[in-house]
Design an enzyme around this catalytic site. Structure first.
Site, PDB file in Angstrom:
ATOM      1  N   ASP A  44       1.112  -0.947  -0.044  1.00  0.00           N
ATOM      2  CA  ASP A  44       0.252  -0.060   0.289  1.00  0.00           C
ATOM      3  C   ASP A  44       1.062   1.520   0.184  1.00  0.00           C
ATOM      4  O   ASP A  44       0.155   2.492  -0.543  1.00  0.00           O
ATOM      5  CB  ASP A  44      -0.825   0.068   1.545  1.00  0.00           C
ATOM      6  CG  ASP A  44      -0.551  -0.200   2.223  1.00  0.00           C
ATOM      7  OD1 ASP A  44       0.705   0.674   2.734  1.00  0.00           O
ATOM      8  OD2 ASP A  44      -1.740  -0.005   3.339  1.00  0.00           O
ATOM      9  N   SER A  45       1.913   0.928   0.167  1.00  0.00           N
ATOM     10  CA  SER A  45       3.136   2.319   0.243  1.00  0.00           C
ATOM     11  C   SER A  45       3.088   2.947  -1.301  1.00  0.00           C
ATOM     12  O   SER A  45       3.148   3.743  -1.626  1.00  0.00           O
ATOM     13  CB  SER A  45       4.564   1.547  -0.521  1.00  0.00           C
ATOM     14  OG  SER A  45       4.596   0.619  -1.055  1.00  0.00           O
ATOM     15  N   ASP A  82      -0.952  -6.405  -0.249  1.00  0.00           N
ATOM     16  CA  ASP A  82      -1.664  -5.326   1.434  1.00  0.00           C
ATOM     17  C   ASP A  82      -2.942  -5.656   1.068  1.00  0.00           C
ATOM     18  O   ASP A  82      -3.756  -5.026   0.162  1.00  0.00           O
ATOM     19  CB  ASP A  82      -0.340  -4.353   1.193  1.00  0.00           C
ATOM     20  CG  ASP A  82       0.960  -4.614   1.993  1.00  0.00           C
ATOM     21  OD1 ASP A  82       1.200  -5.230   2.997  1.00  0.00           O
ATOM     22  OD2 ASP A  82       1.298  -3.396   2.343  1.00  0.00           O
ATOM     23  N   LYS A 112      -0.597  -9.488   3.573  1.00  0.00           N
ATOM     24  CA  LYS A 112       0.293  -9.098   4.339  1.00  0.00           C
ATOM     25  C   LYS A 112      -0.941  -8.255   5.045  1.00  0.00           C
ATOM     26  O   LYS A 112      -1.681  -7.344   4.394  1.00  0.00           O
ATOM     27  CB  LYS A 112       0.754  -8.020   3.572  1.00  0.00           C
ATOM     28  CG  LYS A 112       1.715  -8.032   4.997  1.00  0.00           C
ATOM     29  CD  LYS A 112       3.182  -7.097   5.237  1.00  0.00           C
ATOM     30  CE  LYS A 112       2.963  -5.675   4.141  1.00  0.00           C
ATOM     31  NZ  LYS A 112       2.220  -5.067   5.259  1.00  0.00           N
ATOM     32  N   GLU A 181       9.311  -3.934  10.557  1.00  0.00           N
ATOM     33  CA  GLU A 181       9.809  -2.481  10.292  1.00  0.00           C
ATOM     34  C   GLU A 181       9.850  -1.562  11.258  1.00  0.00           C
ATOM     35  O   GLU A 181       9.409  -1.332  12.749  1.00  0.00           O
ATOM     36  CB  GLU A 181       8.346  -1.608   9.259  1.00  0.00           C
ATOM     37  CG  GLU A 181       8.527  -0.320   9.042  1.00  0.00           C
ATOM     38  CD  GLU A 181       7.610   0.096   7.945  1.00  0.00           C
ATOM     39  OE1 GLU A 181       7.338   1.270   7.193  1.00  0.00           O
ATOM     40  OE2 GLU A 181       6.549  -0.932   7.589  1.00  0.00           O
TER      41      GLU A 181
END
Length: 255
Positions: A44-45, A82, A112, A181
């Site tokens: 989703d980045s 995602d 994810k 992360e």
């Protein structure tokens, strides 16, 4: 030979580092796949590709749109998508529908989900029981940006223990891998030693089972890179120069 979930787990056992990058279209996916990347994440980045300021606005439909294109470019790598913000947090039923839709419409192998709190652990467990492979994600979870910001997590003893327990719970719930992360390297190392599934680090030191970067960061395309990202080239500058030269030749009647 195509990468499978079982092969990733085998890589951990063999201490063979796992390479993960993100993709948002066919061309980038094809290049990454041809380069031998083990896992391609449709993250989703990619909200940045849409001009969003963070990952919250991107929709399930937008994710699926990009994932379909990525799937056509991937032949060998494992592909994970995602689930975007508020497409799985509401209930197990919502998560099941979202994850099922992604797998059915994109051909991805897995989804994810962010977070390791008790409700999310139950959701992940139910998804896995239904035959949907899940990658976990703990530490800095960007979908919680309004709550925790984008700062490093795991700085206090209490938060370190919470993240460790979340990682253990994710493994018990059945995830085949997990993203760690922006947490201290020693905490990431401890989690990596504790769990039997591969850990993929981003801003979590070099002792995880693999590493992931957002491809647009790696290529120098992003307007802003997080402090833990490494830029390997500056395509933003290269593209700007190339377009400038083309524009100049057109305007001077040389093209």
């Amino acid at each position: 030979m195509a990468i499978t979930i079982q092969k990733l787990i085998q890589y951990k056992q063999q201490q063979r580092p796992i390479v993960v990058l993100t993709a948002w279209d066919y061309l980038i996916a094809q290049l990454l796949d041809d380069s031998g990347v083990d896992l391609i994440l449709v993250g989703d980045s990619m909200a940045a590709v849409w001009g969003y300021q963070n990952t919250l606005p991107i929709s399930l439909e937008e994710m699926i749109y990009h994932a379909k294109a990525v799937r056509r470019g991937v032949k060998q790598a494992l592909m994970v998508v995602d689930l975007p913000f508020m497409t799985y947090q509401e209930s197990v039923t919502q998560a099941m529908r979202s994850a099922g839709k992604v797998l059915k419409e994109t051909g991805a192998t897995a989804v994810k989900l962010e977070g390791g709190y008790p409700q999310m652990i139950d959701t992940i467990s139910r998804l896995v029981q239904a035959g949907i492979p899940v990658m976990g994600h703990v530490g800095l979870t960007p979908q919680s940006v309004n709550q925790i910001g984008l700062r490093q997590q795991g700085k206090t003893e209490e938060s370190r223990d919470r993240i460790l327990q979340e990682a253990i719970a994710l493994e018990q719930a059945g995830v085949f891998s997990m993203i760690l992360e922006h947490i201290p390297a020693d905490l990431a190392f401890k989690i990596t030693q504790k769990v039997s599934v591969p850990t993929i680090g981003i801003g979590a030191g070099s002792h995880c089972d693999g590493q992931v970067l957002v491809t647009s960061d790696l290529l120098g395309l992003s307007e802003k890179q997080p402090p833990f990202a490494k830029v390997y080239t500056n395509l933003r500058e290269t593209i700007t120069q190339a377009v400038g030269e083309f524009s100049k030749e057109v305007r001077e009647g040389k093209f």
